[in-house]
Design an enzyme around this catalytic site. Structure first.
Site, mmCIF file in Angstrom:
data_model
loop_
_atom_site.group_PDB
_atom_site.id
_atom_site.type_symbol
_atom_site.label_atom_id
_atom_site.label_comp_id
_atom_site.label_asym_id
_atom_site.label_seq_id
_atom_site.Cartn_x
_atom_site.Cartn_y
_atom_site.Cartn_z
ATOM 1 N N GLY A 82 0.823 -1.194 -0.240
ATOM 2 C CA GLY A 82 -0.082 -0.153 -0.167
ATOM 3 C C GLY A 82 0.752 1.359 0.013
ATOM 4 O O GLY A 82 0.342 2.323 0.256
ATOM 5 N N ARG A 91 -5.160 -8.700 -9.079
ATOM 6 C CA ARG A 91 -6.055 -9.386 -9.841
ATOM 7 C C ARG A 91 -6.531 -9.094 -11.152
ATOM 8 O O ARG A 91 -6.492 -7.927 -11.328
ATOM 9 C CB ARG A 91 -7.331 -9.622 -8.872
ATOM 10 C CG ARG A 91 -7.222 -10.134 -7.623
ATOM 11 C CD ARG A 91 -6.917 -11.529 -7.402
ATOM 12 N NE ARG A 91 -7.917 -12.612 -8.084
ATOM 13 C CZ ARG A 91 -8.135 -13.680 -8.243
ATOM 14 N NH1 ARG A 91 -6.938 -14.375 -7.732
ATOM 15 N NH2 ARG A 91 -9.068 -14.357 -8.832
ATOM 16 N N HIS A 136 2.006 0.221 -12.739
ATOM 17 C CA HIS A 136 2.861 -0.780 -13.238
ATOM 18 C C HIS A 136 4.270 -0.324 -13.158
ATOM 19 O O HIS A 136 4.713 0.559 -13.611
ATOM 20 C CB HIS A 136 2.492 -1.428 -14.547
ATOM 21 C CG HIS A 136 3.062 -2.526 -15.230
ATOM 22 N ND1 HIS A 136 2.900 -3.728 -14.501
ATOM 23 C CD2 HIS A 136 4.261 -2.675 -15.817
ATOM 24 C CE1 HIS A 136 3.803 -4.560 -14.779
ATOM 25 N NE2 HIS A 136 4.602 -4.186 -15.657
ATOM 26 N N ASP A 162 -7.752 -1.546 -19.846
ATOM 27 C CA ASP A 162 -8.658 -2.202 -20.723
ATOM 28 C C ASP A 162 -8.859 -3.876 -20.446
ATOM 29 O O ASP A 162 -8.280 -4.299 -19.397
ATOM 30 C CB ASP A 162 -8.183 -1.809 -22.183
ATOM 31 C CG ASP A 162 -6.680 -2.315 -22.314
ATOM 32 O OD1 ASP A 162 -6.302 -3.342 -21.511
ATOM 33 O OD2 ASP A 162 -6.310 -1.951 -23.353
ATOM 34 N N ASP A 186 -2.022 -5.185 -18.388
ATOM 35 C CA ASP A 186 -1.363 -3.967 -18.488
ATOM 36 C C ASP A 186 -1.293 -3.326 -20.182
ATOM 37 O O ASP A 186 0.116 -2.713 -20.444
ATOM 38 C CB ASP A 186 0.143 -4.244 -18.189
ATOM 39 C CG ASP A 186 0.380 -4.768 -16.736
ATOM 40 O OD1 ASP A 186 -0.755 -4.128 -15.924
ATOM 41 O OD2 ASP A 186 0.908 -5.810 -16.301
ATOM 42 N N LYS A 188 9.710 5.097 -5.447
ATOM 43 C CA LYS A 188 9.628 6.382 -5.142
ATOM 44 C C LYS A 188 9.178 7.197 -6.678
ATOM 45 O O LYS A 188 8.250 8.119 -6.369
ATOM 46 C CB LYS A 188 10.970 7.077 -5.045
ATOM 47 C CG LYS A 188 11.792 6.680 -3.828
ATOM 48 C CD LYS A 188 12.847 7.442 -3.589
ATOM 49 C CE LYS A 188 13.387 6.928 -2.337
ATOM 50 N NZ LYS A 188 14.949 7.318 -2.141
ATOM 51 N N GLU A 223 7.061 5.917 -8.569
ATOM 52 C CA GLU A 223 5.767 5.540 -8.974
ATOM 53 C C GLU A 223 4.747 6.387 -8.075
ATOM 54 O O GLU A 223 3.734 6.806 -8.548
ATOM 55 C CB GLU A 223 5.386 4.088 -8.433
ATOM 56 C CG GLU A 223 5.992 2.854 -9.313
ATOM 57 C CD GLU A 223 5.298 1.564 -8.997
ATOM 58 O OE1 GLU A 223 5.085 0.730 -9.770
ATOM 59 O OE2 GLU A 223 5.123 1.409 -7.620
HETATM 60 C C1 GAR Z 1 3.870 -1.343 -7.144
HETATM 61 O O1 GAR Z 1 5.139 -1.547 -7.636
HETATM 62 C C2 GAR Z 1 2.995 -1.573 -8.314
HETATM 63 O O2 GAR Z 1 3.421 -0.953 -9.504
HETATM 64 C C3 GAR Z 1 2.871 -3.111 -8.555
HETATM 65 O O3 GAR Z 1 2.884 -3.475 -7.321
HETATM 66 C C4 GAR Z 1 3.457 -2.496 -6.507
HETATM 67 C C5 GAR Z 1 2.456 -2.422 -5.215
HETATM 68 O O4 GAR Z 1 3.519 -1.657 -4.309
HETATM 69 N N1 GAR Z 1 1.877 -3.538 -9.418
HETATM 70 C C6 GAR Z 1 2.023 -4.475 -10.298
HETATM 71 O O5 GAR Z 1 2.988 -5.139 -10.635
HETATM 72 C C7 GAR Z 1 0.709 -4.650 -11.330
HETATM 73 N N2 GAR Z 1 1.121 -5.332 -12.282
HETATM 74 P P1 GAR Z 1 2.411 -0.918 -3.090
HETATM 75 O O6 GAR Z 1 1.599 -1.991 -2.532
HETATM 76 O O7 GAR Z 1 3.588 -0.512 -2.206
HETATM 77 O O8 GAR Z 1 1.609 0.305 -3.589
#
Ligand code: GAR
Length: 240
Positions: A44, A123, A141, A173, A177, A204, A206
């Site tokens: 999270g 999911r 992503h 969509d 991804d 960071k 993201e």
């Molecule tokens: C993040 O790096 C996000 O980009 C990735 O899961 C992580 C969640 O981090 N999502 C994927 O890989 C989806 N394909 P967080 O729980 O600390 O936000």
């Protein structure tokens, strides 16, 4: 397709035609906050970035509900610490993906959510969910899509040997991804990187990118031009 009337702006409350200007206006700045639902599966930290940015007044949004498909994850604790309603809807309690998605939709609608953020939600969603929030679902992503979709994107990047990777925020969509890209940030891969160190630097970026994209959407600056039956829609979004 592509005529003026085909051009649909995905604005904050409902789709409307031909909103081309993305400059903030007086009415934008006075608009009520973007009503968000955030779907999580784990740590999270991206949810935390959203909560912190709203708290600092950098993002004109309100997180109405956090849903996790897994119980007792840190993301749920982060939401509750911020006073945001949060609950687990476990996919294991439903006989099909569609039934699970319908339960998510019902909870989000009850919470009057307009936009959905997939913040580490692991999911795949079916049309039951996608059709409930058309072009109003945003995913983060940890790679420069279309490179390295799916799981373990950072590991994929290291194994391939790329020198540059990063993160992408896109509309969701029916593919994995594959949706229209709203923003990307690059991260250089260092010779000494392992999965943990690379993931930390991508993380960071993201957090900044996700907040920037949501803030731009909150200003009403996203336009989506439907591409017809077979084509990808084209999106435009001004980022700082
Ligand atoms: C993040 O790096 C996000 O980009 C990735 O899961 C992580 C969640 O981090 N999502 C994927 O890989 C989806 N394909 P967080 O729980 O600390 O936000």
């Amino acid at each position: 397709m592509g005529s003026g009337l085909d051009r649909v702006a995905i604005c904050r409350r409902r789709c409307r035609f031909a909103r081309v200007s993305s400059l903030p206006t007086a009415s934008d700045s006075e608009s009520p906050p973007l009503s968000l639902g955030v779907l999580v599966s784990g740590n999270g930290s991206n949810l935390q970035a959203i909560l912190d940015a709203t708290g600092r007044g950098e993002l004109n949004a309100r997180v109405q509900l956090v849903l996790s498909n897994k119980p007792e994850v840190r993301a749920l604790a982060r939401a509750r610490a911020a006073g945001v309603p949060a609950r687990c809807i476990s996919h294991k309690d439903y006989p099909s993906r569609e039934a699970f998605d319908a339960a998510l939709v019902e909870a989000l609608r009850e919470a009057r959510v307009e936009w959905v953020v997939l913040a580490g939600f692991m999911r795949l969603l079916t049309p039951v969910f996608l059709d409930a929030f058309p072009w109003r679902i945003v995913n983060i992503h940890p790679a420069l899509l279309p490179a390295f979709p799916g799981v373990h994107a950072q590991r994929q990047a290291l194994e391939y040997g790329v020198k540059l990777t990063g993160c992408t925020v896109h509309l969701v969509d029916t593919g994995t991804d594959t949706g229209p890209i709203l923003g990307q940030r690059a991260v250089a891969v260092r010779a000494e990187d392992d999965e943990a160190s690379l993931s930390a630097r991508i993380s960071k970026e993201e957090h900044r990118l996700l907040v920037d994209v949501l803030a731009a959407i909150a200003r009403g600056s996203l336009t989506v031009e439907p591409g017809g039956a077979a084509a990808r829609p084209r999106v435009a979004l001004e980022l700082p």
